[in-house]
Each structure stands twice: as structure tokens, then as C-alpha cells.
Scaffold this motif. Structure first.
Motif, PDB file in Angstrom:
ATOM      1  N   PRO A  51       0.802  -1.226   0.000  1.00 34.00           N
ATOM      2  CA  PRO A  51       0.000   0.000   0.000  1.00 34.00           C
ATOM      3  C   PRO A  51       0.843   1.287   0.000  1.00 34.00           C
ATOM      4  O   PRO A  51       0.378   2.323  -0.456  1.00 34.00           O
ATOM      5  CB  PRO A  51      -0.822  -0.096   1.281  1.00 34.00           C
ATOM      6  CG  PRO A  51      -0.868  -1.536   1.605  1.00 34.00           C
ATOM      7  CD  PRO A  51       0.420  -2.114   1.100  1.00 34.00           C
ATOM      8  N   VAL A  76      -2.272   9.366  -2.433  1.00 30.99           N
ATOM      9  CA  VAL A  76      -2.497   9.826  -1.058  1.00 30.99           C
ATOM     10  C   VAL A  76      -1.586  11.010  -0.729  1.00 30.99           C
ATOM     11  O   VAL A  76      -1.975  11.890   0.038  1.00 30.99           O
ATOM     12  CB  VAL A  76      -2.294   8.663  -0.054  1.00 30.99           C
ATOM     13  CG1 VAL A  76      -2.340   9.155   1.374  1.00 30.99           C
ATOM     14  CG2 VAL A  76      -3.346   7.602  -0.276  1.00 30.99           C
ATOM     15  N   THR A  80      -3.127  14.386   0.699  1.00 33.85           N
ATOM     16  CA  THR A  80      -2.782  14.854   2.035  1.00 33.85           C
ATOM     17  C   THR A  80      -2.209  16.266   1.988  1.00 33.85           C
ATOM     18  O   THR A  80      -2.558  17.109   2.820  1.00 33.85           O
ATOM     19  CB  THR A  80      -1.764  13.892   2.688  1.00 33.85           C
ATOM     20  OG1 THR A  80      -2.327  12.572   2.702  1.00 33.85           O
ATOM     21  CG2 THR A  80      -1.421  14.316   4.101  1.00 33.85           C
ATOM     22  N   VAL A 116      -9.558  11.415   6.992  1.00 33.52           N
ATOM     23  CA  VAL A 116      -8.714  10.226   7.176  1.00 33.52           C
ATOM     24  C   VAL A 116      -9.336   9.039   6.452  1.00 33.52           C
ATOM     25  O   VAL A 116      -8.637   8.293   5.758  1.00 33.52           O
ATOM     26  CB  VAL A 116      -8.522   9.913   8.676  1.00 33.52           C
ATOM     27  CG1 VAL A 116      -7.760   8.611   8.864  1.00 33.52           C
ATOM     28  CG2 VAL A 116      -7.809  11.056   9.374  1.00 33.52           C
ATOM     29  N   TYR A 117     -10.650   8.865   6.589  1.00 35.89           N
ATOM     30  CA  TYR A 117     -11.317   7.751   5.911  1.00 35.89           C
ATOM     31  C   TYR A 117     -11.209   7.872   4.395  1.00 35.89           C
ATOM     32  O   TYR A 117     -11.031   6.875   3.695  1.00 35.89           O
ATOM     33  CB  TYR A 117     -12.781   7.654   6.341  1.00 35.89           C
ATOM     34  CG  TYR A 117     -12.963   7.239   7.784  1.00 35.89           C
ATOM     35  CD1 TYR A 117     -12.175   6.247   8.352  1.00 35.89           C
ATOM     36  CD2 TYR A 117     -13.921   7.841   8.578  1.00 35.89           C
ATOM     37  CE1 TYR A 117     -12.329   5.868   9.672  1.00 35.89           C
ATOM     38  CE2 TYR A 117     -14.095   7.460   9.899  1.00 35.89           C
ATOM     39  CZ  TYR A 117     -13.290   6.477  10.436  1.00 35.89           C
ATOM     40  OH  TYR A 117     -13.452   6.105  11.742  1.00 35.89           O
ATOM     41  N   ILE A 120      -7.715   6.802   3.501  1.00 34.81           N
ATOM     42  CA  ILE A 120      -7.581   5.337   3.572  1.00 34.81           C
ATOM     43  C   ILE A 120      -8.240   4.684   2.359  1.00 34.81           C
ATOM     44  O   ILE A 120      -7.689   3.746   1.772  1.00 34.81           O
ATOM     45  CB  ILE A 120      -8.178   4.801   4.895  1.00 34.81           C
ATOM     46  CG1 ILE A 120      -7.293   5.241   6.073  1.00 34.81           C
ATOM     47  CG2 ILE A 120      -8.320   3.286   4.863  1.00 34.81           C
ATOM     48  CD1 ILE A 120      -7.903   4.972   7.438  1.00 34.81           C
ATOM     49  N   LEU A 123      -5.966   5.154  -0.510  1.00 34.65           N
ATOM     50  CA  LEU A 123      -4.814   4.268  -0.335  1.00 34.65           C
ATOM     51  C   LEU A 123      -5.121   2.861  -0.829  1.00 34.65           C
ATOM     52  O   LEU A 123      -4.376   2.296  -1.635  1.00 34.65           O
ATOM     53  CB  LEU A 123      -4.405   4.236   1.142  1.00 34.65           C
ATOM     54  CG  LEU A 123      -3.286   3.273   1.492  1.00 34.65           C
ATOM     55  CD1 LEU A 123      -1.944   3.923   1.217  1.00 34.65           C
ATOM     56  CD2 LEU A 123      -3.387   2.860   2.945  1.00 34.65           C
ATOM     57  N   PHE A 124      -6.228   2.295  -0.377  1.00 32.84           N
ATOM     58  CA  PHE A 124      -6.563   0.929  -0.768  1.00 32.84           C
ATOM     59  C   PHE A 124      -6.980   0.832  -2.228  1.00 32.84           C
ATOM     60  O   PHE A 124      -6.659  -0.144  -2.897  1.00 32.84           O
ATOM     61  CB  PHE A 124      -7.629   0.342   0.161  1.00 32.84           C
ATOM     62  CG  PHE A 124      -7.060  -0.091   1.480  1.00 32.84           C
ATOM     63  CD1 PHE A 124      -6.216  -1.187   1.551  1.00 32.84           C
ATOM     64  CD2 PHE A 124      -7.343   0.611   2.634  1.00 32.84           C
ATOM     65  CE1 PHE A 124      -5.660  -1.584   2.763  1.00 32.84           C
ATOM     66  CE2 PHE A 124      -6.803   0.218   3.852  1.00 32.84           C
ATOM     67  CZ  PHE A 124      -5.957  -0.872   3.920  1.00 32.84           C
TER      68      PHE A 124
END
Length: 137
Positions: A51, A76, A80, A116-117, A120, A123-124
Motif C-alpha cells: 500500500p 495519497v 494529504t 482520514v477515511y 484510507i 490508499l486501498f
């Protein structure tokens, strides 16, 4: 601003200062971040990306101002950076407007766990897409 907001505000300032230093060092040819660290062990063993694969290259590309390349290496990282930049800029403007002008106060932008969610999920999603591209050919 609550404690969590203050933490992310300070973290954003520190991270952008670090990104500025990396950008200056990289553009002067002193070093690049890709010169450091071992290759990904997960990739070496499995032949698939982990990841976090591409994160260092994404930071280097972001520091060099190549946003599209940074996104392609690891989405990401620019996500960010964009969230922190907006958060820091908005709250800096709110701090100044609240101190300088009593009538036109800007509301503070509060940190939300939803950011944050979303990170994530990105990311996935990028991890799955990259590894599917390897598996397909």
C-alpha cells in the motif's frame, strides 16, 4: 481552535517546511529522497506493490512541482498535501481575520475524521488498481 485542530495546524506547517527544504535540496542537486532507503521488501518477495509503494517517489515529485507525476506514484501524497494546505491556509486567514476585524470573522475549519477515511479509501483503491494492472499484464 480545539487541540486536534492545533495539532494538525502545527503538523501542516512543519510538513510544508520539510517539503520546502526537500524541494530546495533536490533542485540544487544535493540529494533526492530516492537515494535513501532499501527497496520495498513486500514487492521483492511477492512481485506486487504494498500500500505504501510509490510514496517516496510521490513526495519527490511533489517537491519538484510535478503534481500529476506525484498523483500517479501515490495519490495519497498530493491528497494529504492539498488537505493540509487548505486547512493551514484557511485557519491562518481565520486567525488573522478574527484578530484584525471584529465584525467579519471567518469560522475555523475543524479537522474531521472523514478526511482520514477518504485517505484510507484512496490508499486501498490505488493499491488494488496497481496490483490488478500487474496481474493483468
Amino acid at each position: 481552535m480545539n487541540t486536534t485542530d492545533k495539532f494538525f495546524y502545527a503538523a501542516g506547517i512543519v510538513l510544508f517546511a520539510a517539503l520546502t527544504v526537500v524541494s530546495v535540496l533536490q533542485n540544487t542537486g544535493i540529494f533526492t529522497l530516492t537515494d535513501f532507503g532499501p527497496p520495498c521488501s513486500f514487492f521483492a518477495v511477492t512481485g506486487y506493490y504494498c500500500p505504501g509503494c510509490g510514496g517516496t517517489h510521490a513526495v519527490c515529485s511533489l517537491a519538484a512541482g510535478r503534481l500529476t507525476e506525484s498523483f500517479l506514484y501515490h495519490p495519497v501524497v498530493p491528497y494529504t498535501a492539498a488537505c493540509l494546505a487548505l486547512f493551514v491556509l484557511w485557519n491562518t486567514a481565520a486567525l488573522f481575520s478574527n484578530r484584525l476585524c471584529a465584525k467579519s470573522r471567518l469560522p475555523f475549519w475543524h479537522f474531521s475524521i472523514a478526511y482520514v477515511y477518504i485517505g484510507i479509501a484512496i490508499l486501498f483503491l490505488q493499491w488494488i488498481v496497481k496490483d490488478l494492472l500487474i496481474a493483468i499484464g
